[in-house]
Scaffold this active site. Structure first.
Site, short mmCIF file in Angstrom:
data_model
loop_
_atom_site.label_atom_id
_atom_site.label_comp_id
_atom_site.label_asym_id
_atom_site.label_seq_id
_atom_site.Cartn_x
_atom_site.Cartn_y
_atom_site.Cartn_z
N LYS A 1 -0.23 11.37 5.74
CA LYS A 1 0.06 10.22 6.61
C LYS A 1 0.71 9.09 5.80
O LYS A 1 1.72 8.51 6.20
CB LYS A 1 -1.28 9.77 7.25
CG LYS A 1 -1.23 8.53 8.08
CD LYS A 1 -1.98 7.33 7.53
CE LYS A 1 -3.29 7.47 6.87
NZ LYS A 1 -3.84 6.24 6.32
N LYS B 1 0.83 -1.21 0.00
CA LYS B 1 0.00 0.00 0.00
C LYS B 1 0.87 1.26 0.00
O LYS B 1 0.56 2.26 -0.67
CB LYS B 1 -0.92 -0.01 1.21
CG LYS B 1 -1.78 1.22 1.39
CD LYS B 1 -2.82 1.43 0.30
CE LYS B 1 -3.54 2.76 0.50
NZ LYS B 1 -4.60 3.01 -0.46
P1 NAD Z 1 -12.65 8.60 7.27
O1 NAD Z 1 -12.03 9.60 8.16
O2 NAD Z 1 -13.75 9.03 6.34
O3 NAD Z 1 -13.22 7.36 8.13
C1 NAD Z 1 -12.66 6.88 9.31
C2 NAD Z 1 -13.80 6.58 10.28
O4 NAD Z 1 -13.24 6.01 11.47
C3 NAD Z 1 -14.56 7.85 10.70
O5 NAD Z 1 -15.95 7.66 10.49
C4 NAD Z 1 -14.22 7.99 12.18
O6 NAD Z 1 -15.29 8.56 12.94
C5 NAD Z 1 -13.96 6.55 12.57
N1 NAD Z 1 -13.13 6.41 13.76
C6 NAD Z 1 -12.00 7.09 14.10
N2 NAD Z 1 -11.49 6.63 15.26
C7 NAD Z 1 -12.31 5.63 15.65
C8 NAD Z 1 -12.31 4.76 16.79
N3 NAD Z 1 -11.36 4.82 17.72
N4 NAD Z 1 -13.32 3.85 16.89
C9 NAD Z 1 -14.30 3.78 15.95
N5 NAD Z 1 -14.34 4.58 14.85
C10 NAD Z 1 -13.36 5.49 14.72
O7 NAD Z 1 -11.46 7.94 6.46
P2 NAD Z 1 -11.54 7.05 5.12
O8 NAD Z 1 -11.33 7.94 3.96
O9 NAD Z 1 -12.73 6.15 5.18
O10 NAD Z 1 -10.20 6.18 5.30
C11 NAD Z 1 -10.10 5.09 6.20
C12 NAD Z 1 -8.78 4.36 5.93
O11 NAD Z 1 -8.77 3.90 4.58
C13 NAD Z 1 -7.54 5.26 6.09
O12 NAD Z 1 -6.48 4.52 6.64
C14 NAD Z 1 -7.24 5.66 4.65
O13 NAD Z 1 -5.86 5.99 4.49
C15 NAD Z 1 -7.64 4.42 3.90
N6 NAD Z 1 -8.04 4.63 2.50
C16 NAD Z 1 -8.86 5.66 2.14
C17 NAD Z 1 -9.21 5.83 0.80
C18 NAD Z 1 -10.11 6.96 0.33
O14 NAD Z 1 -10.20 7.19 -0.88
N7 NAD Z 1 -10.79 7.68 1.22
C19 NAD Z 1 -8.75 4.92 -0.16
C20 NAD Z 1 -7.95 3.85 0.24
C21 NAD Z 1 -7.60 3.71 1.58
#
Ligand code: NAD
Length: 286
Positions: free
Chosen positions: A235, A167
């Site tokens: 990050k 990744k």
């Molecule tokens: P996001 O911020 O939209 O979602 C994260 C969720 O986790 C939020 O709803 C938040 O409230 C929740 N959260 C945070 N701490 C928590 C806890 N302790 N307990 C329970 N819930 C908790 O982020 P995202 O865009 O969905 O990304 C999530 C992961 O996926 C990240 O690591 C990101 O790098 C990865 N990612 C994102 C994308 C993208 O296009 N958005 C693509 C590939 C990978």
């Protein structure tokens, strides 16, 4: 299967919804209430916390922002999970954190895999994610049916942490392409060439990529709603730079892309989509 799903954000929300659609019982938890209510409205169940999402589950998935959140939640998953539980962390975090989670899970009889994804929000909604899986082969085989409801390219890439290393490689390539597409747009516009026509040609030739295919028009229109936030890509560039240091290799372009992403953040664009790297390149030229 009974699936506990923790972290229902931009990615986790649609992924959990796809698991419901595939016929699984999904108990969701998030620190924010709204996404849990959305999942319940789609036929999932609202958990009261991590233990409630994990107890009785065959599979637990976490989709959290970063390593500290996984470090907080993973011990609860391991403590409340039944022996033999499959724990899939699909967040993008440091490889060393994934290795530690896998070790601690194994000591408690829980089978942990790091399974980060690529494909963005569109891939999460359409269940067309690319999923790179690190961990024991047997656990990967057991997880395959669940992962099949979330993605189309699903590859076991090595032992615990290997998924996160792949990744990191993905993120440095994506960041580099965004940076160069931004530079192409700035060049075309400064030269009086229509960027729509210009990038249409690029998209059909050797420079073509999913990024050009999906994002060129929104970039040219300066529409930067996320998507994938600059803060998260910052990050990920940190993870890539640290992984290079750990592996003892020099990645000069990765360093430059990391600085470009850092500049976007410093200029206050952290909550915009990563295609907003265009704003940094524009500012260098005005
Ligand atoms: P996001 O911020 O939209 O979602 C994260 C969720 O986790 C939020 O709803 C938040 O409230 C929740 N959260 C945070 N701490 C928590 C806890 N302790 N307990 C329970 N819930 C908790 O982020 P995202 O865009 O969905 O990304 C999530 C992961 O996926 C990240 O690591 C990101 O790098 C990865 N990612 C994102 C994308 C993208 O296009 N958005 C693509 C590939 C990978």
């Amino acid at each position: 299967m009974n699936i506990g799903f923790i972290g229902l954000g931009i990615m986790g929300g649609p992924m959990a919804a796809n698991l419901v659609k595939a016929g699984h019982t999904v108990r969701g938890h998030d620190v924010s209430a709204a996404p849990v209510e959305r999942l319940a409205a789609l036929g999932g169940e609202a958990a009261t916390g991590v233990p409630d999402a994990v107890e009785g589950a065959d599979v637990v998935i976490t989709m959290l922002p970063d390593s500290p959140q996984v470090e907080e939640v993973a011990p609860l998953v391991v403590a409340h999970g039944r022996p033999g539980l499959l724990y899939l962390d699909m967040s993008t975090i440091r490889p060393e954190t994934s290795r530690r989670v896998a070790r601690e899970a194994a000591a408690a009889g829980v089978r942990a895999l790091d399974a980060p994804v690529s494909g963005g929000e569109r891939g999460a909604v359409d269940a067309t994610l690319s999923i790179m899986v690190g961990g024991e082969k047997e656990a990967y085989e057991a997880a395959r049916p669940v992962l099949g409801a979330l993605g189309t390219t699903i590859v076991h890439v090595g032992p615990a942490g290997a998924g996160q290393t792949v990744k990191a490689a993905n993120q440095l390539v994506v960041g580099g392409i965004y940076g160069l597409v931004a530079e192409a747009i700035v060049l075309l516009e400064a030269s009086g060439v229509d960027p729509v026509a210009g990038l249409d040609v690029l998209a059909g030739g050797l420079a073509g990529s999913r990024i050009l295919e999906l994002k060129r028009h929104t970039m040219i229109r300066r529409e930067f709603a996320p998507g994938f936030r600059i803060d998260l890509h910052h990050k990920d560039m940190g993870i890539a730079v640290a992984a290079a240091r750990e592996a003892g290799v020099a990645l000069p372009l990765t360093g430059q892309v990391a600085q470009l992403v850092a500049a976007a953040r410093a200029q206050g664009h952290g909550s915009l989509d990563h295609s907003a790297l265009l704003k940094v390149v524009e500012r260098l030229n005005t």
